[in-house]
Scaffold this motif. Structure first.
Motif, short mmCIF file in Angstrom:
data_model
loop_
_atom_site.label_atom_id
_atom_site.label_comp_id
_atom_site.label_asym_id
_atom_site.label_seq_id
_atom_site.Cartn_x
_atom_site.Cartn_y
_atom_site.Cartn_z
N GLU A 6 0.83 -1.20 0.00
CA GLU A 6 0.00 0.00 0.00
C GLU A 6 0.87 1.26 0.00
O GLU A 6 1.99 1.25 0.51
CB GLU A 6 -0.89 0.02 1.24
N SER A 7 0.30 2.33 -0.52
CA SER A 7 0.97 3.62 -0.46
C SER A 7 -0.08 4.72 -0.58
O SER A 7 -1.21 4.46 -1.00
CB SER A 7 2.00 3.74 -1.58
N GLY A 8 0.32 5.93 -0.19
CA GLY A 8 -0.53 7.09 -0.42
C GLY A 8 -1.14 7.74 0.80
O GLY A 8 -1.79 8.77 0.68
N GLY A 9 -0.98 7.16 1.97
CA GLY A 9 -1.55 7.78 3.15
C GLY A 9 -0.79 9.03 3.56
O GLY A 9 0.25 9.36 3.00
N GLY A 10 -1.33 9.73 4.56
CA GLY A 10 -0.65 10.92 5.05
C GLY A 10 -1.57 11.82 5.83
O GLY A 10 -2.67 11.43 6.22
N LEU A 11 -1.10 13.04 6.04
CA LEU A 11 -1.84 14.06 6.77
C LEU A 11 -2.45 15.04 5.78
O LEU A 11 -1.76 15.53 4.88
CB LEU A 11 -0.91 14.80 7.73
N VAL A 12 -3.73 15.33 5.96
CA VAL A 12 -4.41 16.26 5.06
C VAL A 12 -5.41 17.08 5.85
O VAL A 12 -5.94 16.61 6.87
CB VAL A 12 -5.10 15.48 3.90
N GLN A 13 -5.66 18.28 5.41
CA GLN A 13 -6.63 19.13 6.07
C GLN A 13 -8.05 18.73 5.67
O GLN A 13 -8.25 18.16 4.59
CB GLN A 13 -6.39 20.60 5.70
N PRO A 14 -9.02 19.02 6.52
CA PRO A 14 -10.40 18.76 6.15
C PRO A 14 -10.75 19.41 4.81
O PRO A 14 -10.36 20.55 4.55
CB PRO A 14 -11.20 19.38 7.30
N GLY A 15 -11.46 18.65 3.99
CA GLY A 15 -11.80 19.12 2.65
C GLY A 15 -10.79 18.75 1.59
O GLY A 15 -11.03 18.92 0.39
N GLY A 16 -9.65 18.22 2.02
CA GLY A 16 -8.60 17.84 1.09
C GLY A 16 -8.81 16.48 0.47
O GLY A 16 -9.83 15.81 0.70
N SER A 17 -7.82 16.05 -0.30
CA SER A 17 -7.90 14.78 -1.03
C SER A 17 -6.63 13.96 -0.83
O SER A 17 -5.54 14.51 -0.61
CB SER A 17 -8.09 15.04 -2.53
N LEU A 18 -6.80 12.66 -0.92
CA LEU A 18 -5.68 11.72 -0.94
C LEU A 18 -6.03 10.58 -1.88
O LEU A 18 -7.22 10.27 -2.06
CB LEU A 18 -5.40 11.14 0.45
N ARG A 19 -5.01 9.93 -2.42
CA ARG A 19 -5.22 8.75 -3.26
C ARG A 19 -4.36 7.61 -2.74
O ARG A 19 -3.14 7.75 -2.64
CB ARG A 19 -4.86 9.05 -4.71
N LEU A 20 -5.02 6.53 -2.38
CA LEU A 20 -4.33 5.34 -1.91
C LEU A 20 -4.16 4.34 -3.05
O LEU A 20 -5.03 4.24 -3.92
CB LEU A 20 -5.11 4.68 -0.77
N SER A 21 -3.05 3.62 -3.02
CA SER A 21 -2.80 2.58 -4.01
C SER A 21 -2.42 1.30 -3.30
O SER A 21 -1.83 1.32 -2.22
CB SER A 21 -1.65 2.98 -4.95
N CYS A 22 -2.76 0.17 -3.92
CA CYS A 22 -2.41 -1.14 -3.36
C CYS A 22 -2.12 -2.09 -4.51
O CYS A 22 -3.01 -2.36 -5.33
CB CYS A 22 -3.55 -1.67 -2.51
N ALA A 23 -0.90 -2.58 -4.55
CA ALA A 23 -0.49 -3.51 -5.59
C ALA A 23 -0.40 -4.92 -5.02
O ALA A 23 0.23 -5.13 -3.98
CB ALA A 23 0.86 -3.10 -6.18
N ALA A 24 -1.06 -5.87 -5.69
CA ALA A 24 -1.08 -7.26 -5.24
C ALA A 24 -0.15 -8.10 -6.12
O ALA A 24 -0.04 -7.87 -7.32
CB ALA A 24 -2.49 -7.82 -5.31
#
Length: 117
Positions: A6-24
């Motif tokens: 997995e990758s893509g987590g982190g700290l973000v402000q309310p209203g923001g965006s993040l994209r997580l990825s998971c390779a199997a």
């Protein structure tokens, strides 16, 4: 064996965006359901979104309209686009891959998501 990275987590402000990825990778034949689950501190792990190789999806009610799950079957990768994030979306997000009945189910190591100002 099956590996999920997995990758893509982190700290973000309310209203923001993040994209997580998971390779199997590994012995993933017939493991056609991929998804994301999350666990907030002191709470049970809950389903966020799942997607079958056919393209059918399932979402937790509170993320509908804000989160989008997608997958690249050729790359055995699942994504979670998270928009309009809220503090209650905070938690460890886990990738999962399984067969239809859940007899074979594998988890990633988890990636943290913190929504805070």
């Amino acid at each position: 064996q099956v590996q999920l990275v997995e990758s893509g987590g982190g700290l973000v402000q309310p209203g923001g965006s993040l994209r997580l990825s998971c390779a199997a990778s590994g012995s993933i034949d017939r493991l056609n359901v991929m998804g994301w689950y999350r666990q907030a501190p002191g709470k049970q792990r809950e389903m966020v979104a799942t997607m079958r190789s056919s393209g059918s999806t399932t979402y937790k009610d509170s993320v509908k309209g804000r989160f989008t799950i997608s997958r690249d079957n050729a790359k055995n990768t699942v994504y979670l686009q998270m928009n309009i994030l809220k503090p209650e979306d905070t938690g460890a997000y886990y990738c999962n891959i399984r067969d239809e009945l859940g007899f074979r189910s594998y988890w990633g190591q988890g990636t943290p998501v913190t929504v805070s100002s």
